[in-house]
Design a protein around this motif. Structure first.
Motif, PDB file in Angstrom:
ATOM      1  N   PHE A   1       0.850  -1.195   0.000  1.00 16.69           N
ATOM      2  CA  PHE A   1       0.000   0.000   0.000  1.00 16.69           C
ATOM      3  C   PHE A   1       0.887   1.246   0.000  1.00 16.69           C
TER       4      PHE A   1
ATOM      5  N   ASP B   1       3.226   1.631  -6.347  1.00 18.92           N
ATOM      6  CA  ASP B   1       2.677   0.500  -7.077  1.00 18.92           C
ATOM      7  C   ASP B   1       3.774  -0.166  -7.903  1.00 18.92           C
TER       8      ASP B   1
ATOM      9  N   GLN C   1      -1.077  -6.963  -7.166  1.00 21.33           N
ATOM     10  CA  GLN C   1      -2.070  -7.526  -6.246  1.00 21.33           C
ATOM     11  C   GLN C   1      -3.375  -7.844  -6.975  1.00 21.33           C
TER      12      GLN C   1
ATOM     13  N   PRO D   1      -6.429  -8.386  -5.745  1.00 25.91           N
ATOM     14  CA  PRO D   1      -7.614  -7.617  -5.354  1.00 25.91           C
ATOM     15  C   PRO D   1      -7.590  -6.154  -5.804  1.00 25.91           C
ATOM     16  N   ALA D   2      -6.461  -5.673  -6.305  1.00 23.74           N
ATOM     17  CA  ALA D   2      -6.350  -4.261  -6.673  1.00 23.74           C
ATOM     18  C   ALA D   2      -6.867  -3.962  -8.073  1.00 23.74           C
ATOM     19  N   ARG D   3      -6.977  -4.971  -8.936  1.00 22.47           N
ATOM     20  CA  ARG D   3      -7.316  -4.741 -10.333  1.00 22.47           C
ATOM     21  C   ARG D   3      -8.235  -5.841 -10.842  1.00 22.47           C
TER      22      ARG D   3
ATOM     23  N   SER E   1      -2.153 -11.161  -1.995  1.00 19.39           N
ATOM     24  CA  SER E   1      -1.832 -10.351  -0.822  1.00 19.39           C
ATOM     25  C   SER E   1      -2.376 -11.062   0.412  1.00 19.39           C
TER      26      SER E   1
ATOM     27  N   SER F   1      -6.080  -6.693   1.453  1.00 15.94           N
ATOM     28  CA  SER F   1      -7.200  -6.930   0.544  1.00 15.94           C
ATOM     29  C   SER F   1      -8.470  -6.244   1.045  1.00 15.94           C
TER      30      SER F   1
ATOM     31  N   TRP G   1      -7.440  -2.152   2.478  1.00 17.07           N
ATOM     32  CA  TRP G   1      -6.947  -1.152   1.518  1.00 17.07           C
ATOM     33  C   TRP G   1      -7.743  -1.169   0.215  1.00 17.07           C
ATOM     34  N   HIS G   2      -8.053  -2.387  -0.279  1.00 15.06           N
ATOM     35  CA  HIS G   2      -8.742  -2.497  -1.563  1.00 15.06           C
ATOM     36  C   HIS G   2     -10.252  -2.723  -1.426  1.00 15.06           C
TER      37      HIS G   2
ATOM     38  N   ALA H   1     -11.769  -5.479  -0.872  1.00 15.59           N
ATOM     39  CA  ALA H   1     -12.141  -6.730  -1.522  1.00 15.59           C
ATOM     40  C   ALA H   1     -12.094  -7.853  -0.499  1.00 15.59           C
TER      41      ALA H   1
END
Length: 353
Positions: free
Chosen positions: A43, A46, A69, A71-73, A100, A105, A108-109, A111
């Protein structure tokens, strides 16, 4: 075995590298014959932006994410990014993915961190479908494309990838995850790899490969290993204590930290629990002091060049095909000396491909 370089996060918590230092180290690694450089993300900075910047300043070294990651995309966004980076780098990109942990997950994201193996399998399916420039139609439990109740229609990647089969790696901890990497990926990104347990990891990978009727031929077993070259072993270990402490103490949640669990499996249950308790109590220095010296010596390459050379031979004999070094210079310029000393040890070890 080949050499790689793992970069630190840019400016993370006052301890990360700056862009210029990273670029200088990567250009030196390329000059020294390293096969690949990897960027990471949690976090802080990137993985993608720095890699694109480095692509313009290098010409031969492989460029990988360790990791982007999941869960980020969305998987189609990841396919777009992979195709773009591969095009920009002239076919040097390697796509490393990882789920991650629950803290990042969900915290931060946003998800959910549930059924990570099933999510990963579907995610990789969609990424590969998109990179092959096929219509992306997928009816999974976690990914449905296009959505069945809206105006969306099947689409295909508009960019023509330089390679439709960009090498795909999975970061995995634990037997089931490692077997999944063997089954659906082209390489495995490991952490805290111990040569004495290499046979166990290789068998997990083989189990996954067998599901596809394959063996480990051409499969890249990557060990990310902290490296500190010096005469004083204790002083070398102290340079990597905080890095290890962050993983054992803060990566994940109190009840679900894969790296802490790995240390427990290695026989360091009491120490791992103590490190986590101190770290989560806001006492990182005390937590670092609680990391056993033996643990650091088993999971890092520390000491004089000859000792590093012995360690490199052990990794190669354990089945590692790419050893990716993480360097921890006290000053930015010292990183170049670490890379040169590692190259000297590598040449002495006699394990180069």
């Amino acid at each position: 075995m080949r050499l790689g370089l793992n970069l630190r996060y840019l400016g993370a918590l006052g301890a990360g590298a700056d862009p210029q230092t990273s670029a200088v180290q990567v250009r030196e690694a390329e000059r020294l014959g390293f096969s690949v450089v990897w960027t990471a993300e949690v976090f802080s900075s990137d993985a993608v932006s720095l890699l694109g910047w480095l692509a313009a300043q290098t010409s031969r070294i492989g460029l990988g994410t360790a990791v982007m990651q999941i869960p980020a995309r969305t998987p189609t966004m990841t396919a777009m990014t992979a195709a773009t980076l591969d095009l920009l780098s002239g076919g040097r990109f390697r796509l490393g993915l990882g789920v991650s942990g629950p803290q990042v997950s969900e915290g931060w994201h946003g998800a959910r961190f549930d059924r990570p193996l099933a999510r990963t399998r579907e995610y990789v399916d969609v990424v590969r479908l998109a990179l092959r420039r096929q219509d992306v139609v997928y009816d999974g439990e976690h990914h449905r494309l296009p959505l069945p109740d809206g105006p969306g229609k099947p689409l295909r990647l508009g960019t023509r990838p330089l390679r439709k089969d960009v090498p795909l790696y999975l970061a995995a901890v634990g037997p089931r995850n490692t077997a999944l990497a063997g089954e659906i990926a082209d390489g495995w990104l490991s952490v805290f790899f111990q040569p004495e347990h290499g046979a166990t990891h290789l068998e997990q990978l083989r189990a996954g490969r067998r599901k596809r009727g394959r063996d480990l031929t051409g499969f890249d077993v990557v060990a990310a290993v902290p490296v500190v070259v010096g005469e004083d072993l204790a002083e070398c270990a102290d340079r990597v204590r905080m890095y290890t402490t962050h993983y054992l103490g803060g990566m994940g949640s109190r009840t679900q930290n894969f790296y802490n669990s790995l240390a427990v499996q290695m026989g360091y249950g009491a120490a791992a629990h103590r490190v986590q308790e101190l770290y989560l109590a806001g006492k990182p220095r005390e937590a670092a002091a609680a990391v056993p010296q033996e643990f650091l010596e088993r999971t890092c390459l520390l000491g004089p060049v000859d000792r590093i050379a012995d360690g490199l031979r052990a990794y190669a004999e354990a089945g590692v095909t790419t050893l990716s070094a993480m360097v921890f210079p006290e000053h930015g310029a010292d990183g170049l000396g670490e890379l040169r000393a590692l190259t000297e040890a590598f040449e002495k070890s006699g394990v180069a491909e």
